[in-house]
Design an enzyme around this catalytic site. Sequence first.
Site, PDB file in Angstrom:
ATOM      1  N   HIS A  44      -3.742  -6.664   8.352  1.00 54.15           N
ATOM      2  CA  HIS A  44      -2.683  -5.775   8.842  1.00 54.15           C
ATOM      3  C   HIS A  44      -3.080  -5.303  10.239  1.00 54.15           C
ATOM      4  O   HIS A  44      -3.681  -4.244  10.395  1.00 54.15           O
ATOM      5  CB  HIS A  44      -2.556  -4.588   7.882  1.00 54.15           C
ATOM      6  CG  HIS A  44      -1.332  -3.766   8.089  1.00 54.15           C
ATOM      7  ND1 HIS A  44      -0.630  -3.182   7.059  1.00 54.15           N
ATOM      8  CD2 HIS A  44      -0.672  -3.406   9.217  1.00 54.15           C
ATOM      9  CE1 HIS A  44       0.400  -2.517   7.544  1.00 54.15           C
ATOM     10  NE2 HIS A  44       0.388  -2.624   8.850  1.00 54.15           N
ATOM     11  N   GLU A  71       0.531  -8.639   7.699  1.00 61.73           N
ATOM     12  CA  GLU A  71       1.450  -7.514   7.512  1.00 61.73           C
ATOM     13  C   GLU A  71       1.605  -6.748   8.808  1.00 61.73           C
ATOM     14  O   GLU A  71       0.667  -6.666   9.596  1.00 61.73           O
ATOM     15  CB  GLU A  71       0.871  -6.485   6.531  1.00 61.73           C
ATOM     16  CG  GLU A  71       0.556  -6.959   5.168  1.00 61.73           C
ATOM     17  CD  GLU A  71      -0.156  -5.868   4.374  1.00 61.73           C
ATOM     18  OE1 GLU A  71      -0.211  -6.027   3.154  1.00 61.73           O
ATOM     19  OE2 GLU A  71      -0.671  -4.890   4.959  1.00 61.73           O
ATOM     20  N   HIS A 191      -0.743  -1.306  -2.425  1.00 59.47           N
ATOM     21  CA  HIS A 191      -1.190   0.000  -1.924  1.00 59.47           C
ATOM     22  C   HIS A 191      -1.765   0.844  -3.036  1.00 59.47           C
ATOM     23  O   HIS A 191      -1.097   1.138  -4.018  1.00 59.47           O
ATOM     24  CB  HIS A 191      -0.095   0.785  -1.188  1.00 59.47           C
ATOM     25  CG  HIS A 191      -0.668   1.436   0.037  1.00 59.47           C
ATOM     26  ND1 HIS A 191      -1.493   2.532  -0.023  1.00 59.47           N
ATOM     27  CD2 HIS A 191      -0.612   1.103   1.345  1.00 59.47           C
ATOM     28  CE1 HIS A 191      -1.889   2.848   1.188  1.00 59.47           C
ATOM     29  NE2 HIS A 191      -1.385   1.977   2.046  1.00 59.47           N
TER      30      HIS A 191
HETATM   31  N1  PXP Z   1       0.338  -3.436   1.344  1.00 62.57           N
HETATM   32  C1  PXP Z   1       0.571  -2.875   2.549  1.00 62.57           C
HETATM   33  C2  PXP Z   1       1.908  -3.060   3.171  1.00 62.57           C
HETATM   34  C3  PXP Z   1      -0.431  -2.151   3.210  1.00 62.57           C
HETATM   35  O1  PXP Z   1      -0.175  -1.596   4.400  1.00 62.57           O
HETATM   36  C4  PXP Z   1      -1.700  -2.029   2.605  1.00 62.57           C
HETATM   37  C5  PXP Z   1      -2.787  -1.294   3.311  1.00 62.57           C
HETATM   38  O2  PXP Z   1      -3.082  -1.938   4.519  1.00 62.57           O
HETATM   39  C6  PXP Z   1      -1.896  -2.626   1.346  1.00 62.57           C
HETATM   40  C7  PXP Z   1      -0.859  -3.316   0.733  1.00 62.57           C
HETATM   41  C8  PXP Z   1      -3.209  -2.553   0.641  1.00 62.57           C
HETATM   42  O3  PXP Z   1      -3.471  -1.235   0.246  1.00 62.57           O
HETATM   43  P1  PXP Z   1      -4.919  -0.820  -0.239  1.00 62.57           P
HETATM   44  O4  PXP Z   1      -5.847  -0.983   0.923  1.00 62.57           O
HETATM   45  O5  PXP Z   1      -4.753   0.609  -0.675  1.00 62.57           O
HETATM   46  O6  PXP Z   1      -5.289  -1.738  -1.373  1.00 62.57           O
END
Ligand code: PXP
Length: 241
Positions: A44, A71, A191
């Site tokens: 990301h 992302e 997330h």
């Molecule tokens: N999905 C998105 C859109 C995110 O922005 C993130 C964090 O960068 C994640 C998934 C993954 O989240 P986590 O790091 O809490 O597992």
Amino acid sequence: MNTRLSVNINKVALIRNSRPGNYPDVIRYALDCEDFGAQGITVHPRPDQRHIRYADIPLLRQALRTELNVEGYPSPDFMELVLRNPPEQVTLVPDAPDVLTSDHGWDIPEHIDFLANTIGQLKAAGIRVSLFIDPDPAMIEPACSVGADCIELYTGQYAKDYAYDRESAVGNHLLACKLAVNQGLRVHAGHDLNLENLGYYIHRLQNISEVSIGHALTVDALYVGLANSIEMYKAKLVSKL
Ligand code: PXP
């Protein structure tokens, strides 16, 4: 359904960036994740490049043997990056430039022309497109109308509510997922998923094609090692409860 694990390596890039040099090497780390069973790698890139850097993307693109999922908010810089180095998948996220971490999904009707145009450009380059949304059933029809291939359900609120009432925490997700599958969309989730809340989520939703997990998987790897951490998360993806 087999749910694929895409490991988000942003936190590892954050450690690298805390000192000069290239240690840990995020490309090596991503390849090790694949060797240990990850079925994809997620990054990301944020505008300040505090985690993964734009310069990492071509190297990852070239090195990975599974799938790269990039992302981010589709700014002109982001679009140039992914169109020059087409990953298998792009997940569009409505993040403000200075946000700490993603905390909500798209209000698709409000950005309908922008999203349709952006998705059109990505799909013309052969990239699968996922839209990060809240578990709001009202977003499924608009997601189809702008041409998304997949949705990623934001699980941050689910993770918060899980400890109090997991049955109601998963309620809207069930509805949104069912509608999405009926419309032919693939459903992803991400997330704040962790070893405690992941198994129940997968078991209840049944139709999650992919989860992307970074923070908790990386922290768990500090205790149990990366190979064990990936194995433990993958075990949750087939959990029968
Ligand atoms: N999905 C998105 C859109 C995110 O922005 C993130 C964090 O960068 C994640 C998934 C993954 O989240 P986590 O790091 O809490 O597992």
